[in-house]
Design a protein around this motif. Structure first.
Motif, short mmCIF file in Angstrom:
data_model
loop_
_atom_site.label_atom_id
_atom_site.label_comp_id
_atom_site.label_asym_id
_atom_site.label_seq_id
_atom_site.Cartn_x
_atom_site.Cartn_y
_atom_site.Cartn_z
N LYS A 1 -55.40 43.82 43.16
CA LYS A 1 -54.04 43.62 43.21
C LYS A 1 -54.01 42.93 44.65
N THR A 2 -54.40 43.65 45.84
CA THR A 2 -54.38 43.66 46.99
C THR A 2 -55.36 42.20 47.48
N GLY A 3 -56.61 41.81 46.82
CA GLY A 3 -57.02 40.89 46.95
C GLY A 3 -56.26 39.39 46.63
N ARG A 4 -55.66 39.61 45.35
CA ARG A 4 -54.73 38.61 44.96
C ARG A 4 -53.57 38.06 45.91
N ARG B 1 -55.61 54.97 48.73
CA ARG B 1 -54.41 54.39 47.82
C ARG B 1 -54.85 54.52 46.43
N ALA B 2 -55.91 54.16 45.92
CA ALA B 2 -56.55 54.34 44.82
C ALA B 2 -56.13 55.71 43.98
N ALA B 3 -56.53 56.73 44.69
CA ALA B 3 -56.36 58.22 44.19
C ALA B 3 -54.87 58.57 44.16
N ALA B 4 -54.10 57.97 45.15
CA ALA B 4 -52.57 58.04 45.35
C ALA B 4 -51.78 57.51 44.04
N GLU B 5 -52.31 56.37 43.63
CA GLU B 5 -51.70 55.13 42.79
C GLU B 5 -52.12 55.55 41.50
N TYR B 6 -53.27 55.75 41.24
CA TYR B 6 -54.07 55.94 39.77
C TYR B 6 -54.62 57.23 39.60
N PRO B 7 -53.68 58.23 39.76
CA PRO B 7 -54.45 59.72 39.81
C PRO B 7 -55.32 60.18 38.49
N TYR C 1 -56.69 46.70 51.44
CA TYR C 1 -56.03 47.96 50.86
C TYR C 1 -54.68 47.87 51.09
N ASP C 2 -54.08 46.71 51.51
CA ASP C 2 -52.54 46.61 51.70
C ASP C 2 -52.30 45.13 51.86
N PHE C 3 -50.89 44.74 52.15
CA PHE C 3 -50.75 43.30 52.62
C PHE C 3 -51.12 43.12 53.85
N ASN D 1 -63.70 54.84 40.60
CA ASN D 1 -64.08 53.48 40.94
C ASN D 1 -63.25 52.45 39.93
N GLU D 2 -62.69 53.04 38.94
CA GLU D 2 -61.98 51.96 38.32
C GLU D 2 -60.37 51.98 39.00
N ALA D 3 -59.89 53.02 39.46
CA ALA D 3 -58.90 52.92 40.29
C ALA D 3 -58.92 51.83 41.44
N ILE D 4 -59.96 52.32 42.11
CA ILE D 4 -60.20 51.27 43.16
C ILE D 4 -60.30 49.80 42.93
N ARG D 5 -60.84 49.56 41.67
CA ARG D 5 -61.10 48.00 41.17
C ARG D 5 -59.69 47.64 40.87
N LYS D 6 -58.83 48.57 40.64
CA LYS D 6 -57.51 47.97 40.34
C LYS D 6 -56.63 47.79 41.65
#
Length: 476
Positions: free
Chosen positions: A100-103, A80-86, A34-36, A91-96
């Protein structure tokens, strides 16, 4: 050479005997992306990378399967997904977010010099396996359905709590269990729960009509079963996971498959604190791997971690980092200019001490002794020692670069190095050498001072003169 490992379940150190030497199987709980990742996350990354390297050495690189999962379904990820990609479906926001955080996590793991695991499963890719486990547990009477939830019945497993070695009252207090009217017993825990509007959701098992999502503990039982089987060799993670996470994993897996154990060995690394205090954002001492590798080489972070035995608590300090940097700088000077020889044999004493429950402090003591031997040796003897020295460091992921490669990768020195005129420095070094040879020490000192104004520190050794960049803070 016999490998001995401390087993948290049996509370003793014993010889490691794999179920199948041709396929040694290890599962380690990975991050929730969910973060660094923070420096506490780095400890199991490094500890179990050392175990992975050692097992590969003993049994062969093709005969070890190391599974480290990624949890990509979690309330913090959802928030975080809801806040960054409202504007996107959740589900699409969570994937984004998780992409990112996985990378970012993979980049940080690589910076620490860790080998990639053999398999890195994601929780959301194993919903079908979780559903199968739930159906088996309900059928066996170890789980039940209430109010759209599926819960594991702790009283149905008489020896629940063997790993944590706690009474039921202690476990209830330690887990801060949720009091809920649908629970048959206060210790029961969630295998599946209904999704709230806007949350990730999948078709529910066990005849539940409304969509839902898995409980955290179930994920690792499903992923380890899918990739390693019903019973495997080693399960690892941080000491904070012993209860309730690993205790609940054991309950789920053993009851689903009717096996006496889930894993034959349970390994846990100790807690990490920062400058003598528990790490927390409220104390302002929350340190990410990303922030550290911006200022320190990953190998320095790795060495600093390995100075403490993995089962002991560690105090992460700037002073420790400074000492580790001095050590690794010195070792690279001794290791010579070339890269490590992959065919070189490590020192037998270094291998032996590592086989004693990953005793990295003892191995580092042996490396210090070898460094002293290297300084005193010459000729062919020195060449042989240098190869063994590098190979012994490589056992735990150290001294794997060339000397110049290590120097060039140093984040602080790299920034300073961009303004250095290497040709001018080398010319001054050569002129200073000529002055010293002519015993013109006044000129030699003048050139040293000139180099100092350029940000260069000169080191005279019996093997010749070398130079490095002076740093602002954390000087060597």
């Amino acid at each position: 050479m016999e490998l001995k490992l401390y087993d948290t379940l049996t509370r003793d150190k014993r010889a490691f005997i794999p179920i199948d030497p041709q396929r040694v199987r290890v599962y380690v709980c990975g991050p929730t992306v969910y973060d660094f990742a923070h420096i506490g996350n780095a400890r199991p990354l490094i500890v179990f990378d050392v175990l992975f390297r050692l097992l590969r050495r003993i049994f062969g690189a093709d005969h070890v399967v190391y599974v480290r999962n990624i949890t990509d379904v979690d309330d913090k990820i959802n928030d975080r997904a809801a806040a960054e990609y409202p504007g996107l479906p959740l589900n699409e926001a969570i994937r984004k977010v998780t992409e990112k955080t996985g990378r970012q996590f993979h980049e940080d793991a690589a910076a620490l010099g860790t080998l990639p695991p053999t398999v890195e499963p994601r929780a959301t890719e194993h919903i079908a396996e979780m559903a199968i486990l739930i159906e088996r547990l309900v059928a066996s009477g170890n789980a039940y359905v209430e109010a759209g939830h599926v819960l594991f019945s702790v009283p149905s497993m008489p020896d629940y709590g063997r790993l944590a070695k706690r009474s039921l009252d202690e476990m209830i207090a330690g887990a801060r269990v949720e009091v809920a009217p649908y629970k048959h017993d206060p210790t029961d825990f969630v295998l599946w729960k209904p999704s709230q509007p806007g949350e990730p959701a999948w078709p529910s098992p066990a005849g539940i009509v409304t969509p839902g999502r898995p409980g955290w503990h179930l994920e690792c039982s499903a992923m380890s079963w899918k990739h390693l089987g019903e019973t495997f060799d080693i399960h690892g993670g941080g000491i904070d996971l012993v209860f309730p996470h690993h205790e609940n994993e054991i309950a789920q897996s053993r009851c689903a498959f009717h096996t006496p154990v889930m894993a034959n060995y349970w390994m846990h690394n100790g807690f990490l604190q920062v400058e003598g205090e528990k790490m927390s954002k409220s104390l302002g001492n929350f340190v990410t791997i990303r922030a550290l590798v911006a200022d320190w080489p990953g190998e320095v972070l790795r060495l600093n971690m390995l100075r403490t035995h993995y089962r002991q608590p560690i105090d992460w300090t700037v002073r420790g980092l400074e000492e580790s940097e001095k050590t690794i700088d010195h070792w690279y000077e001794l290791a010579g200019a070339g890269a490590a020889d992959p065919d070189a044999a490590p020192d037998p004493a270094a291998v032996e001490t590592l086989c004693d429950d990953l005793n990295t402090p003892s191995l580092l003591t042996r490396l210090h002794a070898m460094a002293g031997e290297l300084r005193a040796a010459s000729g062919a003897r020195q060449d042989d020692l240098r190869r063994a020295f590098r190979a012994s460091g490589a056992l735990v992921g150290l001294l794997t670069q060339s000397r110049d490669g290590y120097a060039a990768s140093h984040p602080r020195r790299k920034v300073i190095d961009q303004s250095i005129d290497h040709a001018k420095v080398n010319a001054l070094i050569e002129a200073r050498g000529a002055a010293r040879k002519a015993k013109n020490f006044a000129e030699s000192d003048r050139i040293r001072d000139e180099l100092a104004t350029l940000g260069v520190v000169v080191k005279d050794t019996k093997d010749g003169t070398t130079w490095e960049l002076a740093l602002t803070g954390h000087q060597n």
